[in-house]
Design a protein around this motif. Structure first.
Motif, PDB file in Angstrom:
ATOM      1  N   CYS A   3       0.853  -1.180   0.000  1.00  0.00           N
ATOM      2  CA  CYS A   3       0.000   0.000   0.000  1.00  0.00           C
ATOM      3  C   CYS A   3       0.894   1.236   0.000  1.00  0.00           C
ATOM      4  O   CYS A   3       1.750   1.379   0.868  1.00  0.00           O
ATOM      5  CB  CYS A   3      -0.889  -0.001   1.236  1.00  0.00           C
ATOM      6  SG  CYS A   3      -1.783   1.542   1.465  1.00  0.00           S
TER       7      CYS A   3
ATOM      8  N   GLU B  11       0.219   4.124   0.783  1.00  0.00           N
ATOM      9  CA  GLU B  11      -0.106   5.012   1.901  1.00  0.00           C
ATOM     10  C   GLU B  11       0.494   4.514   3.206  1.00  0.00           C
ATOM     11  O   GLU B  11       1.017   5.282   4.002  1.00  0.00           O
ATOM     12  CB  GLU B  11      -1.630   5.098   2.018  1.00  0.00           C
ATOM     13  CG  GLU B  11      -2.143   6.290   2.797  1.00  0.00           C
ATOM     14  CD  GLU B  11      -3.673   6.294   2.789  1.00  0.00           C
ATOM     15  OE1 GLU B  11      -4.247   6.731   3.791  1.00  0.00           O
ATOM     16  OE2 GLU B  11      -4.266   5.835   1.792  1.00  0.00           O
ATOM     17  N   HIS B  12       0.435   3.199   3.440  1.00  0.00           N
ATOM     18  CA  HIS B  12       0.848   2.628   4.722  1.00  0.00           C
ATOM     19  C   HIS B  12       2.093   1.754   4.636  1.00  0.00           C
ATOM     20  O   HIS B  12       2.645   1.380   5.665  1.00  0.00           O
ATOM     21  CB  HIS B  12      -0.301   1.799   5.313  1.00  0.00           C
ATOM     22  CG  HIS B  12      -1.545   2.589   5.560  1.00  0.00           C
ATOM     23  ND1 HIS B  12      -2.726   2.345   4.903  1.00  0.00           N
ATOM     24  CD2 HIS B  12      -1.776   3.638   6.378  1.00  0.00           C
ATOM     25  CE1 HIS B  12      -3.649   3.221   5.314  1.00  0.00           C
ATOM     26  NE2 HIS B  12      -3.093   4.015   6.195  1.00  0.00           N
TER      27      HIS B  12
ATOM     28  N   CYS C 289      -5.910  -3.335   1.902  1.00  0.00           N
ATOM     29  CA  CYS C 289      -4.891  -3.006   2.898  1.00  0.00           C
ATOM     30  C   CYS C 289      -5.541  -2.991   4.267  1.00  0.00           C
ATOM     31  O   CYS C 289      -6.641  -2.438   4.436  1.00  0.00           O
ATOM     32  CB  CYS C 289      -4.273  -1.646   2.574  1.00  0.00           C
ATOM     33  SG  CYS C 289      -3.299  -0.919   3.922  1.00  0.00           S
TER      34      CYS C 289
ATOM     35  N   HIS D 112      -8.719  -0.390   3.955  1.00  0.00           N
ATOM     36  CA  HIS D 112      -9.297   0.209   2.753  1.00  0.00           C
ATOM     37  C   HIS D 112      -8.897  -0.608   1.529  1.00  0.00           C
ATOM     38  O   HIS D 112      -7.924  -1.369   1.568  1.00  0.00           O
ATOM     39  CB  HIS D 112      -8.805   1.648   2.596  1.00  0.00           C
ATOM     40  CG  HIS D 112      -7.317   1.732   2.400  1.00  0.00           C
ATOM     41  ND1 HIS D 112      -6.744   1.853   1.164  1.00  0.00           N
ATOM     42  CD2 HIS D 112      -6.296   1.675   3.286  1.00  0.00           C
ATOM     43  CE1 HIS D 112      -5.420   1.887   1.305  1.00  0.00           C
ATOM     44  NE2 HIS D 112      -5.116   1.781   2.576  1.00  0.00           N
TER      45      HIS D 112
HETATM   46 ZN   LIG Z   1      -3.156   1.262   3.313  1.00  0.00          ZN
END
Ligand SMILES: [Zn+2]
Length: 125
Positions: free
Chosen positions: A73, A75-76, A94, A105
């Protein structure tokens, strides 16, 4: 499918143990290695289950042979897993990092992770 800093994965078809059976298809790295089972031949009847099979096999090959979580991911930085979204479209899911940094999400449809130069090479022996 493309991987950061790695050669694309490819589909590799090998003769089945049983000569009467269709050939076995694996998701392999560019140098022809794979991990796990071949794709379920029955999944060819349904594009959705074929996609799910390829996603699972690709993930197993990358994780077991290259020792890295994939796909991540953005983002993470966590490894994602295939999961159906509300419209039954297979997506990368994720788990998120909890209430503070974000809930679980769906990131992107399977097959739509990286549209720049995405390709799956096919090859028969
Ligand atoms: Zn994520």
């Amino acid at each position: 499918m493309t991987l950061p800093r790695l050669e694309p994965l490819r589909l590799l078809a090998l003769p089945s143990h049983d000569a009467d059976e269709p050939e076995d298809v694996y998701v392999a790295t560019a140098d022809g290695e794979w991990h796990g089972n071949h794709l379920d031949p029955n999944s060819r009847d349904s594009p959705a289950s074929a996609l799910a099979g390829v996603a699972d096999a690709a993930q197993e090959t990358v994780v077991e042979l290259l020792w890295q979580a994939w796909p991540l991911c953005p983002e993470h930085g966590l490894g994602m897993h295939p999961r159906e979204d509300a419209r039954e479209r297979l997506s990368w899911w994720c788990a998120g990092e909890g209430a503070r940094r974000g809930p679980a999400h769906l990131h992107a449809a399977v097959g739509a992770l990286d549209t720049s130069g995405e390709r799956v090479r096919t090859r028969s022996r």
